[in-house]
Design an enzyme around this catalytic site. Structure first.
Site, PDB file in Angstrom:
ATOM      1  CE  LYS A  10      -3.890  -2.277   2.329  1.00 24.56           C
ATOM      2  NZ  LYS A  10      -4.821  -2.196   3.474  1.00 24.56           N
ATOM      3  CE1 TYR A  50      -9.429  -2.300   0.228  1.00 31.60           C
ATOM      4  CE2 TYR A  50      -8.673  -0.445  -1.075  1.00 31.60           C
ATOM      5  CZ  TYR A  50      -8.405  -1.534  -0.271  1.00 31.60           C
ATOM      6  OH  TYR A  50      -7.110  -1.847   0.039  1.00 31.60           O
ATOM      7  CG  ASN A 113      -3.581  -2.472   6.904  1.00 33.42           C
ATOM      8  OD1 ASN A 113      -3.414  -2.034   5.767  1.00 33.42           O
ATOM      9  ND2 ASN A 113      -4.620  -3.214   7.227  1.00 33.42           N
ATOM     10  CG  HIS A 116      -5.440  -6.075  -0.056  1.00 35.43           C
ATOM     11  ND1 HIS A 116      -6.637  -5.955   0.598  1.00 35.43           N
ATOM     12  CD2 HIS A 116      -5.638  -6.957  -1.067  1.00 35.43           C
ATOM     13  CE1 HIS A 116      -7.540  -6.731  -0.010  1.00 35.43           C
ATOM     14  NE2 HIS A 116      -6.956  -7.337  -1.024  1.00 35.43           N
ATOM     15  CD  GLU A 127      -9.004  -8.625  -3.507  1.00 29.86           C
ATOM     16  OE1 GLU A 127      -9.863  -8.388  -2.648  1.00 29.86           O
ATOM     17  OE2 GLU A 127      -7.840  -8.985  -3.229  1.00 29.86           O
TER      18      GLU A 127
END
Ligand code: CMP
Length: 143
Positions: A10, A50, A113, A116, A127
């Protein structure tokens, strides 16, 4: 039980210059990199990716964060890839992530975080095609 999953390093991972360290952890855990690129998500693309979270209170912040800079989607291969990768990255909230996991080592908070991982074989396939569609003729690593 599938053998592919989608990882995304990310924008916080890219900003912190941790791409190499995180990929090393991933390959040391036995995953093979089958596709990799650096992209900057558009707002529409992030919202599409998302979609499942669109009614959650954190959705707008999540879209801002995921479009805040480049990220690195990666197609990974290993037996039981989805589950194995989720074990390697740890819980969504780094405070709750197990010792030695990528999020425990590198993540700031529940939003930023670092990485993913797909949560099911079905979502992994969706995805992967979000980022690595054969439609883009410039891609040599479409799936
Ligand atoms: P990931 O599980 O990869 O996909 C959904 C993302 O939304 C998640 O990582 C975090 O980046 C973010 N997220 C999930 N839960 C929260 C939360 N409670 N507060 C803020 N961000 C969240």
């Amino acid at each position: 039980m599938g053998n592919k999953t989608l990882a995304i390093l990310k924008p916080d991972c890219v900003r912190k210059n941790l791409i190499g360290q995180v990929i090393t952890k991933i390959t040391e855990a036995g995953f093979t990199v089958k596709g990799l690129k650096m992209v900057r998500l558009t707002e529409d693309s992030a919202k599409g990716f998302y979609e499942i979270h669109k009614d959650r209170p954190f959705f707008n912040d999540l879209i801002k964060y995921m479009t805040s800079g480049p990220c690195v989607p990666i197609v990974l291969e290993k037996e039981n890839a989805v589950e194995e990768f989720r074990k390697l990255i740890g819980a969504t909230d780094p405070k709750k992530a197990a010792e030695g996991t990528i999020r425990k080592l590198y993540a700031e908070n529940i939003q930023e975080n670092i990485v993913h991982g797909s949560d099911s074989d079905e979502n992994a396939a969706k995805e992967i095609s979000h980022f690595f569609s054969r439609k883009n003729l410039l891609d040599i690593n479409g799936f």
